[in-house]
Write an enzyme that holds these catalytic residues in place. Sequence first.
Site, short mmCIF file in Angstrom:
data_model
loop_
_atom_site.label_atom_id
_atom_site.label_comp_id
_atom_site.label_asym_id
_atom_site.label_seq_id
_atom_site.Cartn_x
_atom_site.Cartn_y
_atom_site.Cartn_z
N HIS A 25 37.42 30.72 47.93
CA HIS A 25 37.87 31.33 49.19
C HIS A 25 36.97 30.97 50.37
O HIS A 25 35.76 30.81 50.19
CB HIS A 25 37.92 32.86 49.01
CG HIS A 25 38.87 33.27 47.94
ND1 HIS A 25 38.54 33.26 46.61
CD2 HIS A 25 40.17 33.66 48.00
CE1 HIS A 25 39.58 33.64 45.89
NE2 HIS A 25 40.59 33.89 46.70
N TYR A 46 47.10 35.92 44.21
CA TYR A 46 46.75 36.31 42.83
C TYR A 46 47.39 35.39 41.78
O TYR A 46 47.38 35.72 40.60
CB TYR A 46 47.16 37.77 42.52
CG TYR A 46 46.73 38.76 43.58
CD1 TYR A 46 45.44 39.31 43.55
CD2 TYR A 46 47.60 39.14 44.60
CE1 TYR A 46 45.04 40.21 44.53
CE2 TYR A 46 47.19 40.03 45.59
CZ TYR A 46 45.92 40.56 45.55
OH TYR A 46 45.52 41.44 46.52
N HIS A 60 50.08 30.67 52.23
CA HIS A 60 49.55 31.69 51.31
C HIS A 60 50.05 33.09 51.71
O HIS A 60 49.34 34.08 51.48
CB HIS A 60 48.02 31.62 51.30
CG HIS A 60 47.36 32.26 50.12
ND1 HIS A 60 47.83 32.15 48.83
CD2 HIS A 60 46.25 33.03 50.03
CE1 HIS A 60 47.03 32.83 48.01
NE2 HIS A 60 46.07 33.38 48.72
N HIS A 82 49.42 38.71 51.91
CA HIS A 82 48.69 38.60 50.65
C HIS A 82 48.97 39.73 49.66
O HIS A 82 48.07 40.36 49.11
CB HIS A 82 47.18 38.51 50.92
CG HIS A 82 46.42 37.85 49.80
ND1 HIS A 82 46.04 38.52 48.66
CD2 HIS A 82 46.00 36.58 49.64
CE1 HIS A 82 45.40 37.69 47.86
NE2 HIS A 82 45.36 36.50 48.43
N ASP A 116 41.21 29.54 49.80
CA ASP A 116 42.28 30.48 50.13
C ASP A 116 41.83 31.54 51.14
O ASP A 116 40.65 31.83 51.28
CB ASP A 116 42.72 31.23 48.86
CG ASP A 116 43.46 30.36 47.88
OD1 ASP A 116 43.43 29.13 48.02
OD2 ASP A 116 44.05 30.93 46.94
N ASP A 117 42.84 32.15 51.75
CA ASP A 117 42.74 33.41 52.50
C ASP A 117 42.24 33.29 53.94
O ASP A 117 42.15 34.29 54.63
CB ASP A 117 41.87 34.46 51.77
CG ASP A 117 42.47 34.89 50.44
OD1 ASP A 117 43.60 34.43 50.13
OD2 ASP A 117 41.82 35.65 49.71
#
Length: 383
Positions: A277, A207, A166, A170, A116-117
Amino acid sequence: MATPSTIPVTATYSAGATPLISGAPVLPTSFVFVASQWPAQDQIAPTDSTEVTEWLEELSGFDIPDLAPTADGTCVGDPTAASQAASRGWWTCGGYTRSTDITACPDKMTWGVSFDDGPGFYSMELLNFLASENLTSTFFVIGSRIVERPQVLVEEYMAGHEIAVHTWSHRPLTMLTTDQVVAELGWARKAIKDVIGVTPTLMRPPYGDIDDRVRAISLAMGMVPVIWTSTGTGATFDTNDWKVPGGVVTGPQSFATFESILSNATLLNTGFVVLEHDLYAQTVDLAIGYTLPAAMNFTPKLTLDSIGHCNNIPSTNLYRESNLNTSFPYANSTSGDSSVPSGSGGSSSSSSSSSTGGAFSNTAMPISMVVATLFAATGALLM
Ligand SMILES: *[C@@H]1O[C@H](CO)[C@@H](O)[C@H](O)[C@H]1NC(C)=O
Ligand SMILES: *[C@@H]1O[C@H](CO)[C@@H](O)[C@H](O)[C@H]1NC(C)=O
Ligand SMILES: *[C@@H]1O[C@H](CO)[C@@H](O)[C@H](O)[C@H]1NC(C)=O
Ligand SMILES: *[C@@H]1O[C@H](CO)[C@@H](O)[C@H](O)[C@H]1NC(C)=O
């Protein structure tokens, strides 16, 4: 920590290149970021634009539950919403999932790998490692990062990894208004489409913060939610790698958590999905030097796969432009379970049973409220 991979950078791809996805359009011309055409990076995307007005029309005809936004996406921050967590289907606060959520791989001892991210500064290192081991992953990418490193997204996609949404900035989605959720999903989706020419049909809420309102919005916009696995014993498969850069958790502690995840995974009847991540040097080092090798050398043998693939979702279904399958993503999130493919919905708890009606089975999988407390305590933005 880990020794960085010495594999040469993979081929770069230019406009007109043909992707691996059958029926997907060729790569668009190289993305050029013009700040004035995008929301401010890392800020909640504004709702007063013609784009958002247009995307809001995708909700028309869908039954979006009238749930008030939560205070801050945490249980402790909103005791009233927390007391309604089961009926809201709020994952953050009690681990409630619905049958339309993907939370695992159906086959036991299969890890649905995701990061992710990103796209991050260190993502190429991870991509080289994955290529050297013939592994594919699902990347849940953030709009604000995509516009910074569009070429990394191209590399991920063209190398055969799955690309999914995503959000733009965020934020915990349950705390946002419906218009803001649409803006957050819509701008990330647009960034992906502008860079690689396709529109993902999978998303992960930052989250893991999702409830029935956010689910319905996401499904109405053509994106199936993907979370990570919870066990019945109050744990979620979060490596906590995102807490390492801030010094809240050490690298060895995060790796120990991963080893505990693998050990717990042997007890599940299904496979699993883990939160990791690719945004930070430390999290990429953990993946390349520790978690991926540990999983590859694990006994009993584990299969490492991307999340869509492990759920038997044909790769063409993963993008709107190549998808010919009218049963995916689900046409109507509230009209019944008939379009939910076996094996993908709520697969970490096969005992889903519907007690509230509608497509969403009211599956309670209590998870630790400590997790949510930690978000609040550390003030950590990225997970
Ligand atoms: C990856 O796949 C290629 C082609 O099938 C094969 O030659 C190579 O040995 C594989 N590498 C690993 C590490 O499995
Ligand atoms: C693994 O399972 C044990 C025993 O139920 C639990 O205490 C622990 O929190 C779990 N850890 C993870 C990361 O799942
Ligand atoms: C349509 O999508 C569903 C869900 O992913 C899948 O189970 C089914 O096999 C797909 N059908 C075709 C014809 O690809
Ligand atoms: C979805 O299903 C609900 C309940 O059956 C129905 O009221 C609604 O009109 C449907 N929406 C669409 C877009 O089909």
